[in-house]
Structure formats: structure tokens, C-alpha cells
Scaffold this active site. Structure first.
Site, short mmCIF file in Angstrom:
data_model
loop_
_atom_site.label_atom_id
_atom_site.label_comp_id
_atom_site.label_asym_id
_atom_site.label_seq_id
_atom_site.Cartn_x
_atom_site.Cartn_y
_atom_site.Cartn_z
N HIS A 146 1.08 -1.00 0.26
CA HIS A 146 -0.39 -0.27 -0.09
C HIS A 146 0.60 1.81 0.15
CE1 HIS A 146 -4.11 2.39 1.03
NE2 HIS A 146 -2.49 3.44 1.47
N ASP A 149 -8.90 -3.92 -4.86
CA ASP A 149 -8.95 -3.16 -3.60
C ASP A 149 -10.85 -3.16 -3.22
OD1 ASP A 149 -7.20 -2.32 -1.90
OD2 ASP A 149 -8.09 -0.85 -2.08
#
Length: 251
Positions: A43, A154
Site C-alpha cells: 500500500h 481493492d
């Protein structure tokens, strides 16, 4: 078996409070991963409160990811859910061991969507939506045909109450309609012929895995996205809720 490890910087997104605060303390793990050929999925944002939320991805590349790739030349890295022109260019120019995923929301929307007609909590995700110039750069990267870019939704099914609150959580639920959304983007770019590789082939190839033998068929038929889906005792609002997409999954 274990295919990869995900790096969440502490506080970078929903439920990441116990994430990594100092990547240097993970060096032994990263070295073992490089030796085993196991990818690190990141991330890609810094969480320094002094860094503007719209700049956190670019600063992560400068401060963390760039140096990491130099220090560990054998480590495979996937920069998950990229959101900026800087990330797209960095991945495209990087070594073959560097790849990236792109979500449907970052291909479809810019940051204006969060404030369209008022504050729209179901358009809030992290990394946050960016300017239109970044969205266009992502579309160009995703539809370019480069094997470095592949699908990564996601998708985050947070109950309506967790989104529509005084401090709503980050995340966009796209799982049921993601392929239809990607098809819209690739068709608009005139590159529909490259969707299969982006969605089904590039990712497995990067991971060194065989592509799935299962198939799904998209047809050019209007699809009305539901306003909500049942989610346990609550409901979850999907991406593009209440709108009509041009593509449907075949029955």
C-alpha cells in the site's frame, strides 16, 4: 501455500493501525522474500501527518519504494492500487520485477466525485481519488498493453452505517460490478482488446502462476447497478450505485 506478503504502513487505511511503522525493521523478512522469489505487495503511501493526503503516494515512491528497490535488487514488488501519474510512470520505467494493480474507481473517477453535489462517503477510499490528470495517466497505463499493470479491485464491503457516519471509513465496494466497470474504461479508450490480458493474464504471469482455467464472458448489454446489496444484517453500497453500465456478465 503463501503467494505474497502485503505491506500496510500503520494508519494508511481502514484497519491498518497495527501496520508497519519502520520498514527497516522488516529487512530480514524482505531478504528472505527476495531469496524465495516471493513478491511484496505494498500500500504505497506514507502516513506522515505533515504530508498532504494527495501527495502521500508520490512521497512514498521517493522516500520508501525507490530506495527499497535499490537496496534489494532481487525483491519483486507490486505497488497495489496506484492512483497517480508519478506511480504509473515509476512502474513503467522500473525493472521487470516491479508491477502495479489499478482499481476501477481510480480509472473511472477523479477526486471531484467525492464532492459531487455534496459529500459522497461511498466515493471515499484510500489511497484517495486524485486529479483528472492522474486518472488519465492511469487509464493510459492500464490500457497500454504493458504486462506490468493488472487488475486489482481493492474492493471493500463496508456496511452503509460505517460509511455514512461522522467519521466514515475508507473503501469502495466494487466486487460484483468490477469487470463491467473495467470494460467501460477499456472500451472508452478504444482498447477493449487489451482487457483480457489486464484482467486475467498479466497478474498470474507476474506471480509465476498459471492463468485460471475458468472463464467469464462480458456482453454488450445494459446493466443497472443496484443501489445496494444485502450484507449480513446491513447493506453495502457498490461503486456506480443506481447507474447503468454498458456491459453485463453473460447469464
Amino acid at each position: 501455500g503463501v503467494a505474497a506478503f502485503k505491506l500496510y504502513p500503520a494508519g494508511a487505511t481502514t484497519n491498518s493501525a497495527s501496520g508497519v511503522t519502520d520498514l527497516g525493521r522488516c529487512r530480514a523478512v524482505l531478504e528472505a522474500m527476495a531469496e524465495a522469489g516471493m513478491p511484496l505487495l505494498v500500500h504505497g503511501e506514507v502516513t506522515d501527518p505533515d504530508v498532504d493526503i494527495f501527495d502521500r503516494e508520490a512521497v512514498f515512491i521517493e522516500r520508501v519504494l525507490g530506495p527499497l528497490l535499490e537496496q534489494m535488487p532481487g525483491l519483486k514488488v507490486v505497488m497495489e492500487h496506484i492512483t497517480t501519474r508519478q506511480a504509473a510512470e515509476f512502474v513503467a520505467a522500473g525493472p521487470p520485477r516491479l508491477g502495479a494493480t489499478v482499481t476501477p474507481q481510480h480509472l473511472m473517477y477523479n477526486r471531484n466525485e467525492i464532492f459531487r453535489g455534496g459529500l459522497r462517503p461511498h466515493a471515499f477510499c484510500l489511497p484517495v481519488l486524485k486529479r483528472e490528470t492522474h486518472r488519465r495517466a492511469l487509464v493510459e497505463a492500464a490500457t497500454s498493453g504493458s504486462p506490468k499493470f493488472f487488475l486489482g479491485t481493492d474492493s471493500a464491503p463496508h456496511p452503509r452505517g460505517a460509511k455514512e457516519s461522522a467519521c466514515g471509513c475508507a473503501g469502495i465496494f466494487s466486487a460484483p460490478v468490477a469487470l463491467q466497470c473495467y470494460a467501460e474504461v477499456f472500451e472508452a479508450a478504444g482498447r477493449l482488446d487489451r482487457l483480457e490480458a489486464f484482467a486475467s493474464l498479466n497478474g498470474p504471469a507476474f506471480y509465476g502462476l498459471p492463468p485460471s482455467e475458468d472463464t467469464v464472458t462480458l456482453v454488450k448489454r445494459p446493466f443497472a447497478v443496484p443501489e445496494e446489496y444485502v450484507f449480513g444484517a446491513s447493506v453495502v453500497v457498490p461503486i456506480a450505485a443506481g447507474t447503468q453500465l454498458s456491459w453485463s456478465l453473460a447469464d
